[in-house]
Design a protein around this motif. Structure first.
Motif, PDB file in Angstrom:
ATOM      1  N   THR A  99       0.849  -1.188   0.000  1.00  0.00           N
ATOM      2  CA  THR A  99       0.000   0.000   0.000  1.00  0.00           C
ATOM      3  C   THR A  99       0.885   1.237   0.000  1.00  0.00           C
ATOM      4  O   THR A  99       2.011   1.220   0.521  1.00  0.00           O
ATOM      5  CB  THR A  99      -0.924   0.065   1.240  1.00  0.00           C
ATOM      6  N   LEU A 100       0.370   2.292  -0.614  1.00  0.00           N
ATOM      7  CA  LEU A 100       0.978   3.620  -0.558  1.00  0.00           C
ATOM      8  C   LEU A 100      -0.010   4.490   0.194  1.00  0.00           C
ATOM      9  O   LEU A 100      -1.212   4.459  -0.105  1.00  0.00           O
ATOM     10  CB  LEU A 100       1.159   4.223  -1.950  1.00  0.00           C
ATOM     11  N   THR A 101       0.472   5.267   1.143  1.00  0.00           N
ATOM     12  CA  THR A 101      -0.386   6.189   1.869  1.00  0.00           C
ATOM     13  C   THR A 101       0.235   7.569   1.793  1.00  0.00           C
ATOM     14  O   THR A 101       1.404   7.752   2.179  1.00  0.00           O
ATOM     15  CB  THR A 101      -0.549   5.767   3.342  1.00  0.00           C
ATOM     16  N   LEU A 102      -0.525   8.525   1.282  1.00  0.00           N
ATOM     17  CA  LEU A 102      -0.065   9.904   1.208  1.00  0.00           C
ATOM     18  C   LEU A 102      -0.166  10.513   2.602  1.00  0.00           C
ATOM     19  O   LEU A 102      -1.259  10.631   3.155  1.00  0.00           O
ATOM     20  CB  LEU A 102      -0.926  10.679   0.213  1.00  0.00           C
ATOM     21  N   LEU A 103       0.983  10.856   3.184  1.00  0.00           N
ATOM     22  CA  LEU A 103       1.009  11.441   4.527  1.00  0.00           C
ATOM     23  C   LEU A 103       0.872  12.952   4.476  1.00  0.00           C
ATOM     24  O   LEU A 103       0.224  13.552   5.320  1.00  0.00           O
ATOM     25  CB  LEU A 103       2.289  11.040   5.258  1.00  0.00           C
ATOM     26  N   ASP A 104       1.533  13.568   3.499  1.00  0.00           N
ATOM     27  CA  ASP A 104       1.377  14.990   3.198  1.00  0.00           C
ATOM     28  C   ASP A 104       1.842  15.178   1.764  1.00  0.00           C
ATOM     29  O   ASP A 104       2.192  14.204   1.090  1.00  0.00           O
ATOM     30  CB  ASP A 104       2.130  15.890   4.203  1.00  0.00           C
ATOM     31  N   ALA A 105       1.851  16.387   1.262  1.00  0.00           N
ATOM     32  CA  ALA A 105       2.146  16.641  -0.153  1.00  0.00           C
ATOM     33  C   ALA A 105       3.516  16.132  -0.589  1.00  0.00           C
ATOM     34  O   ALA A 105       3.732  15.873  -1.768  1.00  0.00           O
ATOM     35  CB  ALA A 105       2.031  18.131  -0.452  1.00  0.00           C
ATOM     36  N   ASN A 106       4.439  15.955   0.353  1.00  0.00           N
ATOM     37  CA  ASN A 106       5.803  15.549   0.018  1.00  0.00           C
ATOM     38  C   ASN A 106       6.233  14.230   0.627  1.00  0.00           C
ATOM     39  O   ASN A 106       7.414  13.886   0.590  1.00  0.00           O
ATOM     40  CB  ASN A 106       6.797  16.640   0.456  1.00  0.00           C
ATOM     41  N   LYS A 111       4.333   0.554   2.147  1.00  0.00           N
ATOM     42  CA  LYS A 111       4.275  -0.630   2.999  1.00  0.00           C
ATOM     43  C   LYS A 111       4.184  -1.873   2.132  1.00  0.00           C
ATOM     44  O   LYS A 111       3.354  -1.947   1.230  1.00  0.00           O
ATOM     45  CB  LYS A 111       3.050  -0.538   3.909  1.00  0.00           C
ATOM     46  N   GLY A 112       5.033  -2.842   2.399  1.00  0.00           N
ATOM     47  CA  GLY A 112       4.998  -4.125   1.703  1.00  0.00           C
ATOM     48  C   GLY A 112       4.854  -5.239   2.713  1.00  0.00           C
ATOM     49  O   GLY A 112       5.430  -5.169   3.804  1.00  0.00           O
ATOM     50  N   CYS A 113       4.055  -6.248   2.366  1.00  0.00           N
ATOM     51  CA  CYS A 113       3.777  -7.329   3.311  1.00  0.00           C
ATOM     52  C   CYS A 113       3.926  -8.689   2.646  1.00  0.00           C
ATOM     53  O   CYS A 113       3.583  -8.862   1.480  1.00  0.00           O
ATOM     54  CB  CYS A 113       2.356  -7.228   3.854  1.00  0.00           C
ATOM     55  N   LEU A 114       4.400  -9.649   3.423  1.00  0.00           N
ATOM     56  CA  LEU A 114       4.432 -11.044   3.003  1.00  0.00           C
ATOM     57  C   LEU A 114       3.063 -11.663   3.242  1.00  0.00           C
ATOM     58  O   LEU A 114       2.239 -11.096   3.964  1.00  0.00           O
ATOM     59  CB  LEU A 114       5.482 -11.811   3.802  1.00  0.00           C
ATOM     60  N   ILE A 115       2.854 -12.808   2.729  1.00  0.00           N
ATOM     61  CA  ILE A 115       1.699 -13.681   2.915  1.00  0.00           C
ATOM     62  C   ILE A 115       0.541 -13.071   3.714  1.00  0.00           C
ATOM     63  O   ILE A 115       0.558 -13.025   4.935  1.00  0.00           O
ATOM     64  CB  ILE A 115       2.141 -14.997   3.593  1.00  0.00           C
ATOM     65  N   GLY A 116      -0.459 -12.592   2.996  1.00  0.00           N
ATOM     66  CA  GLY A 116      -1.700 -12.149   3.611  1.00  0.00           C
ATOM     67  C   GLY A 116      -1.594 -11.014   4.609  1.00  0.00           C
ATOM     68  O   GLY A 116      -2.390 -10.925   5.528  1.00  0.00           O
ATOM     69  N   GLY A 117      -0.616 -10.142   4.468  1.00  0.00           N
ATOM     70  CA  GLY A 117      -0.513  -8.996   5.343  1.00  0.00           C
ATOM     71  C   GLY A 117       0.311  -9.208   6.598  1.00  0.00           C
ATOM     72  O   GLY A 117       0.331  -8.357   7.484  1.00  0.00           O
ATOM     73  N   PHE A 118       1.006 -10.336   6.686  1.00  0.00           N
ATOM     74  CA  PHE A 118       1.875 -10.582   7.836  1.00  0.00           C
ATOM     75  C   PHE A 118       3.295 -10.172   7.478  1.00  0.00           C
ATOM     76  O   PHE A 118       3.664 -10.103   6.318  1.00  0.00           O
ATOM     77  CB  PHE A 118       1.837 -12.060   8.231  1.00  0.00           C
ATOM     78  N   LEU A 119       4.095  -9.914   8.487  1.00  0.00           N
ATOM     79  CA  LEU A 119       5.496  -9.522   8.301  1.00  0.00           C
ATOM     80  C   LEU A 119       5.608  -8.350   7.327  1.00  0.00           C
ATOM     81  O   LEU A 119       6.090  -8.490   6.201  1.00  0.00           O
ATOM     82  CB  LEU A 119       6.337 -10.700   7.817  1.00  0.00           C
ATOM     83  N   CYS A 120       5.170  -7.202   7.752  1.00  0.00           N
ATOM     84  CA  CYS A 120       5.167  -6.000   6.927  1.00  0.00           C
ATOM     85  C   CYS A 120       6.353  -5.094   7.254  1.00  0.00           C
ATOM     86  O   CYS A 120       6.866  -5.116   8.373  1.00  0.00           O
ATOM     87  CB  CYS A 120       3.882  -5.216   7.136  1.00  0.00           C
ATOM     88  N   LYS A 121       6.758  -4.322   6.257  1.00  0.00           N
ATOM     89  CA  LYS A 121       7.800  -3.323   6.444  1.00  0.00           C
ATOM     90  C   LYS A 121       7.306  -2.045   5.781  1.00  0.00           C
ATOM     91  O   LYS A 121       6.756  -2.095   4.668  1.00  0.00           O
ATOM     92  CB  LYS A 121       9.109  -3.782   5.800  1.00  0.00           C
ATOM     93  N   THR A 122       7.494  -0.918   6.442  1.00  0.00           N
ATOM     94  CA  THR A 122       7.077   0.370   5.906  1.00  0.00           C
ATOM     95  C   THR A 122       8.292   1.285   5.801  1.00  0.00           C
ATOM     96  O   THR A 122       9.119   1.336   6.701  1.00  0.00           O
ATOM     97  CB  THR A 122       6.020   1.026   6.816  1.00  0.00           C
ATOM     98  N   GLN A 123       8.371   1.994   4.669  1.00  0.00           N
ATOM     99  CA  GLN A 123       9.394   3.021   4.470  1.00  0.00           C
ATOM    100  C   GLN A 123       8.691   4.348   4.195  1.00  0.00           C
ATOM    101  O   GLN A 123       7.622   4.371   3.587  1.00  0.00           O
ATOM    102  CB  GLN A 123      10.295   2.707   3.284  1.00  0.00           C
TER     103      GLN A 123
END
Length: 128
Positions: A99-106, A111-123
């Protein structure tokens, strides 16, 4: 019946506005820059710059040419300021739900997740 805003855009000859996440985004280490834009009716993102280390990591993962590679694939709107699609991780040679989430204009959260939304990492990526 055509919605009024769309009708006005058509009369004025204007295009439908670009997605607020279209632009050039830099990962936290500023080792990769990704340009996002339309790919059909979806949103995608392609590597436009990568430092030597990122390119070497991609080669080691089986991606011989990092620049030009689509990292963000087939994202569609998924709620307010959120898009869902697939992210390709070149140094792993794998694609994950994302998923991509716009936090503000810049700023976007990627967020990327393995198998069904488990073990996620967000940058957090910055535009510019």
């Amino acid at each position: 019946m055509i919605p009024a805003v769309l009708a006005l855009a058509m009369i004025a000859g204007g295009a439908v506005p670009a997605s607020p996440v279209e632009g050039v985004w830099h990962n936290p280490k500023n080792s990769v820059a990704v340009k996002t834009g339309a790919c059909g009716d979806k949103l995608c993102g392609w590597v436009v710059r990568a430092d030597d280390e990122a390119q070497a990591d991609a080669r080691d993962g089986g991606t011989p040419k990092l620049i030009g590679t689509a990292l963000l694939r087939e994202y569609r709107p998924h709620g307010r300021n959120t898009w869902s699609g697939q992210i390709f991780v070149p140094d792993m040679g794998r694609t994950f739900g994302s998923t991509l989430t716009l936090l503000d204009a810049n700023t976007i959260a990627v967020k990327g997740c393995l198998i069904g939304g488990f073990l996620c990492k967000t940058q957090t990526w910055r535009c510019g």
